[in-house]
Design a protein around this motif. Structure first.
Motif, short mmCIF file in Angstrom:
data_model
loop_
_atom_site.label_atom_id
_atom_site.label_comp_id
_atom_site.label_asym_id
_atom_site.label_seq_id
_atom_site.Cartn_x
_atom_site.Cartn_y
_atom_site.Cartn_z
N PHE A 284 17.31 42.23 42.63
CA PHE A 284 19.20 41.36 42.39
C PHE A 284 19.68 42.26 41.38
CE2 PHE A 284 21.00 38.47 39.55
CZ PHE A 284 21.62 38.02 40.11
N SER A 285 20.90 42.26 41.89
CA SER A 285 21.82 43.04 41.19
C SER A 285 22.40 41.95 40.17
CB SER A 285 22.70 44.28 41.75
OG SER A 285 21.30 45.19 42.28
N GLN A 286 23.56 42.23 39.36
CA GLN A 286 24.56 41.67 38.79
C GLN A 286 25.71 42.51 38.04
OE1 GLN A 286 25.51 37.97 37.91
NE2 GLN A 286 27.31 38.57 37.38
N CYS A 287 26.36 42.74 38.82
CA CYS A 287 27.68 43.78 37.69
C CYS A 287 28.55 43.17 37.65
CB CYS A 287 27.87 45.23 39.05
SG CYS A 287 26.66 45.89 39.74
N ASP A 288 28.39 43.51 36.02
CA ASP A 288 29.95 42.72 35.99
C ASP A 288 31.40 43.62 34.94
OD1 ASP A 288 29.72 40.19 36.68
OD2 ASP A 288 27.85 39.69 35.04
N SER A 289 32.53 43.94 35.81
CA SER A 289 33.26 44.71 34.44
C SER A 289 34.41 43.29 33.87
CB SER A 289 34.43 44.88 35.55
OG SER A 289 33.51 46.01 36.23
N LEU A 290 34.61 44.43 32.62
CA LEU A 290 35.70 43.88 31.39
C LEU A 290 36.46 44.54 31.11
CD1 LEU A 290 36.38 40.21 29.89
CD2 LEU A 290 35.12 41.93 28.50
N LEU A 291 37.81 43.82 31.36
CA LEU A 291 38.97 44.96 30.98
C LEU A 291 39.59 44.82 30.05
CD1 LEU A 291 40.51 44.75 34.47
CD2 LEU A 291 39.37 47.20 33.76
N LEU A 292 40.31 45.33 29.26
CA LEU A 292 40.75 44.65 27.96
C LEU A 292 42.45 46.25 28.35
CD1 LEU A 292 38.14 44.65 26.48
CD2 LEU A 292 39.29 45.13 24.70
N GLY A 293 43.05 45.60 27.82
CA GLY A 293 44.61 46.49 28.39
C GLY A 293 44.90 46.49 30.19
N ASP A 294 45.57 47.60 30.49
CA ASP A 294 46.23 47.84 32.06
C ASP A 294 46.64 49.28 32.54
OD1 ASP A 294 48.78 47.84 30.19
OD2 ASP A 294 49.62 47.13 31.79
N LYS A 295 46.09 49.92 31.41
CA LYS A 295 46.15 51.02 31.73
C LYS A 295 44.44 51.30 32.15
CE LYS A 295 50.21 52.35 29.59
NZ LYS A 295 50.23 50.65 29.03
N CYS A 296 42.89 50.58 32.03
CA CYS A 296 41.90 51.45 32.33
C CYS A 296 41.42 51.87 33.58
CB CYS A 296 41.15 50.99 31.04
SG CYS A 296 40.86 48.60 31.23
N GLY A 297 40.53 51.30 34.08
CA GLY A 297 39.77 51.25 35.30
C GLY A 297 38.55 50.64 34.76
N ALA A 298 37.83 49.62 36.19
CA ALA A 298 36.27 49.56 36.54
C ALA A 298 36.05 49.41 37.93
CB ALA A 298 36.62 47.69 36.15
N HIS A 299 35.39 50.29 38.15
CA HIS A 299 34.71 50.15 39.80
C HIS A 299 33.62 50.59 40.25
CE1 HIS A 299 38.82 53.13 39.41
NE2 HIS A 299 38.31 53.09 38.37
N THR A 300 33.46 49.30 41.30
CA THR A 300 31.83 49.29 41.40
C THR A 300 31.25 49.87 42.51
OG1 THR A 300 31.75 47.60 39.63
CG2 THR A 300 30.10 47.77 41.79
N PHE A 301 30.06 50.83 42.63
CA PHE A 301 29.58 51.38 43.53
C PHE A 301 27.83 51.33 44.16
CE2 PHE A 301 32.83 54.09 42.03
CZ PHE A 301 33.52 53.90 42.23
N PRO A 302 27.94 49.82 45.07
CA PRO A 302 26.35 49.32 45.09
C PRO A 302 26.19 50.11 46.26
CG PRO A 302 28.40 47.62 45.49
CD PRO A 302 28.79 48.92 44.98
#
Lengths: 492, 262
Positions: free
Chosen positions: A399-417
């Motif tokens: 079971f995998s759970q990947c959550d991303s939380l962003l603060l601001g609009d100049k950062c990045g979140a990426h998921t590579f499963p």
């Protein structure tokens, strides 16, 4: 089956004055201890490796092992598949050995250089066994060497070996020969090969059959010297039916140059054994413009060698300008369990590419992945994870759970499963979410009397709670504060 | 306690409040009613200090201070509470932890010592009994998966814990069935005393059967067009907002005609 999914970062809000704004997190461990060091000249060649080996007074087989790794490393290429960008590292511009010069080699902890003792006190780590109430045994490593291990005698009574790896090479060569590089072979990857060639210290743990280690074991890593790389190697063996909980913490001074840290950690869990490994990584992340900081290229892997064994990784990654790290578990024994719990925070110009590999070989093996990425400022935060189910791993579960939380609009979140399944009786689940700290949430908290900083800390800790709950009590509170500090000023 | 004088405010360049004046004294309950889009929620947001709203004119005095000069958290510290129409969810954050932080941040603002765990729990038990609220609600993540009724009860419970001087309840009755309205209203009534005041914002008269106001104001097109005793609410209920709308729109039309004829 092989998949690669990338979720591009989403801008979270347009309102300029409210959610935008970077940064001013003060790094409070950035001081330098003024102590003379015994160092190798810059550069990397066979002679340097011989120098390190000689400094450590190592047996010939150890030197041979290092040279073999070095020969292999020279043929390898630095990997470039990770979602990180940095200027090329000049491996000839690094010092591979630096030991704080102590007037006499400490025979006991009382004889440790007072300057070093003060350093650790500043970091909130007391080397004074008597004063320790938390029941945590500490191995303290500064730059290239271990400067002392606490509670050694008490642990010795139970047959537990907890010492620096240099000492283990001298005192327990049979265990080293049997297990070293069995989980992470010297040829495994570029950074692990480099580590094998030049590693200078680290911790060693052996828990004998049937023993439940009565206290948390921990290593505290400190980079002090300039232009030095830190290459530590840790090996933990939990023999049949034993249990150990281990924690590492790391800090470094603030410097404008990038410093390289390339560690290798190997865990071996025999039949019915359990290893819980927790990391609070707070290497210097660089300043708010992205200058300086630690390059953290780490290979961590455990093997559930025996049936019914369990390995659990928990990491709280807040530091380093670059984090490249995938603590993994090879689930070889039947019914074995692998877990990975991670909170990775990036702020300013930090980059993290981190995740795990769960390799199911045995029957009825189970793995669980919970990854929480928090990005702020101009940072990039990637989860990269592999779940692999081999032909014979019937009834494997993941079971995998990947959550991303962003603060601001100049950062990045990426998921590579990445998911590779070769057994039809297995079950693999992957869930992922991306969210943002909303203006609504902040206003709600503000209206209840909280300033924005307090509100962000509450929201972040809520987001990361499932992982924080996995940390040993002693460190959970500290880690919570660290999360808040790392993001200070990231929301205006 | 609260003195609003000719308040004008808007959002994204659009003027919504076009000159509101209102005087609320301790012990009083005022109800603001009005059709959708009349500016009711804007008024609540501006008073609480929501940043997307822009104040374009007028003044607001709260307990002797210039309210518009204070940050939202300072307004809370001074004793202003907003019960949200749509309370937000914060996953992973327990409601208890949230309320404890709120209570202690407000105490800090007032220069009081934070409550320790024991004192906080004692206060919470007391208010739970008063509000008839269940422990299980408070150990869940803040508003996450709460029903509409649970969310509103949680708002009123927070109000009980924070003991504000002025509570602005924005459409607290919206989306609730009659039983839930009764529960929430009972809570509000128990908290009323001679030193605090309540500003109810509602679309429907039915809430006012349970929380009886001293004054009713009708908001239309960003202005208070009619004020009166609680009976005004019944009149509205009977005739609908149209009778006000028609009155106002007819007057506006007459003005425009007079303007043209001049």
């Amino acid at each position: 089956m092989k998949t690669e999914i990338e979720k591009p970062a989403r801008p979270i809000h347009d309102s300029e004055d409210y959610l935008e704004q970077a940064i001013q997190a003060e790094y409070k461990y950035g001081f330098v201890t003024d102590i003379e060091a015994d160092e190798a000249p810059k550069g990397l060649n066979e002679n340097i490796i011989r120098f390190i080996s000689a400094k450590k007074n190592e047996p010939a087989w150890m030197l041979e092992w290092r040279l073999k790794a070095f020969a292999h490393w020279q043929k390898m290429k630095e990997p470039n598949w990770a979602n990180i960008k940095y200027d090329p590292i000049d491996y000839q511009d690094i010092k591979y050995y630096s030991a704080p010069k102590q007037k006499i080699k400490p025979g006991s902890l009382d004889e440790i250089d007072p300057e070093l003792r003060k350093t650790f006190e500043k970091l909130g780590i007391s080397l004074d066994e008597q004063k320790r109430l938390t029941g945590v045994a500490v191995d303290a490593v500064v730059d290239s060497v271990s400067i002392g291990t606490t509670f050694k005698a008490q642990l010795g009574e139970l047959g537990i070996i907890f010492c620096s790896i240099s000492e283990a090479i001298q005192e327990h060569p049979e265990l080293i020969k049997e297990y070293l590089s069995t989980v992470v072979p010297i040829t495994d990857n570029y950074f692990s090969a480099l580590n094998a060639a030049v590693f200078t210290d680290g911790s060693f743990v052996y828990i004998p059959k049937g023993v439940r280690c009565p206290m948390e074991l921990s290593t505290y890593f400190r980079i002090n010297a300039e232009n030095t790389g830190q290459f530590e190697r840790t090996l933990i063996i939990a023999d049949e039916g034993s249990y150990v909980s281990y924690l590492e913490g790391c800090t470094a001074p603030m410097r404008d140059e990038n410093q390289l840290h390339a560690a290798v950690v190997e865990l071996v869990a025999m039949k019915d054994a359990e290893i819980k490994y927790s990391t609070v990584q707070n290497w210097y992340p660089g300043d708010k413009n992205g200058v300086g900081g630690i390059y953290n290229f780490v290979t961590k892997r455990g093997i559930c060698k025996g049936d019914n064994s369990k390995i659990s990784w928990t990491q709280v990654e807040t530091g380093s300008s670059i984090t490249w790290k995938y603590p993994s578990v090879i689930l070889k024994g039947d019914n074995s369990v692998g877990e990975f719990y991670s909170v990775a925070v990036t702020n300013n110009y930090q980059q993290a590419d981190t995740g795990t590999k769960m390799m199911h070989l045995g029957k009825n093996t189970k793995s669980r992945i919970v990854s929480k990425g928090i990005s702020a400022g101009f940072s990039n935060n990637s989860y990269r994870g592999l779940v692999q189910v081999n032909k014979n791993a019937s009834n494997a579960r993941n079971f995998s759970q990947c959550d991303s939380l962003l603060l601001g609009d100049k950062c990045g979140a990426h998921t590579f499963p990445y998911i590779e399944v070769k057994n039809s009786s297995s079950m693999v689940e992957h869930e992922a979410t991306t969210s943002k700290i909303g203006e609504d949430q902040l206003f709600y908290c503000n209206q209840r009397g909280m300033d924005t900083e307090t509100a962000v800390a509450l929201i972040i800790n809520g987001f990361a709670k499932e992982v924080m709950n996995q940390l040993p009590m002693e460190f959970a509170v500290e880690a919570q504060k660290l999360l808040a500090i790392s993001l200070e000023g990231s929301v205006g | 306690m609260l003195k609003i004088d000719n308040l004008q405010a808007g959002i994204e360049g659009r003027k919504i409040l076009k000159g509101i004046s209102l005087d609320i004294k301790p012990g009083e309950v005022h109800a603001i009613m009005g059709p959708n889009g009349s500016g009711k929620s804007t008024l609540a947001s501006v008073l609480a200090g929501r940043k997307d709203y822009e104040v374009l004119g007028g003044s607001v005095e709260f307990l002797g201070k210039d309210l518009l000069d204070l940050e939202p958290e300072e307004r809370a510290g001074e004793g202003l509470f907003l019960g949200f129409q749509y309370p937000v969810e914060i996953p992973g954050l327990s409601t208890t932890n949230f309320i404890k932080t709120a209570v202690n941040e407000v105490r800090k603002y007032r220069g009081e010592e934070p409550l320790d765990a024991v004192k906080f729990l004692k206060l919470m038990k007391e208010k739970m009994a008063l509000m008839n609220i269940d422990q299980s609600l408070l150990s869940r993540s803040l508003n996450e998966g709460f029903s509409g009724g649970e969310k509103k009860r949680n708002e009123i419970f927070q109000m009980a814990m924070l003991e504000p001087k002025l509570a602005i309840l924005d459409e607290t009755d919206s989306g609730l069935d009659i039983d839930a309205i009764r529960v929430v209203s009972n809570g509000v009534n128990k908290l009323r005393n001679k030193d605090n005041a309540v500003l109810l914002i509602t679309h429907y008269q039915r809430l006012l059967d349970y929380i009886v106001p001293d004054f009713v104001h009708v908001l239309y097109k960003g202005r208070i067009v009619k004020s009166g005793p609680k009976e005004l609410a019944y009149e509205l209920e009977e005739k609908g907002y149209d009778f006000i709308k028609n009155e106002i729109d007819a007057a506006e039309l007459a003005d425009q005609v007079a303007e043209i004829n001049k």
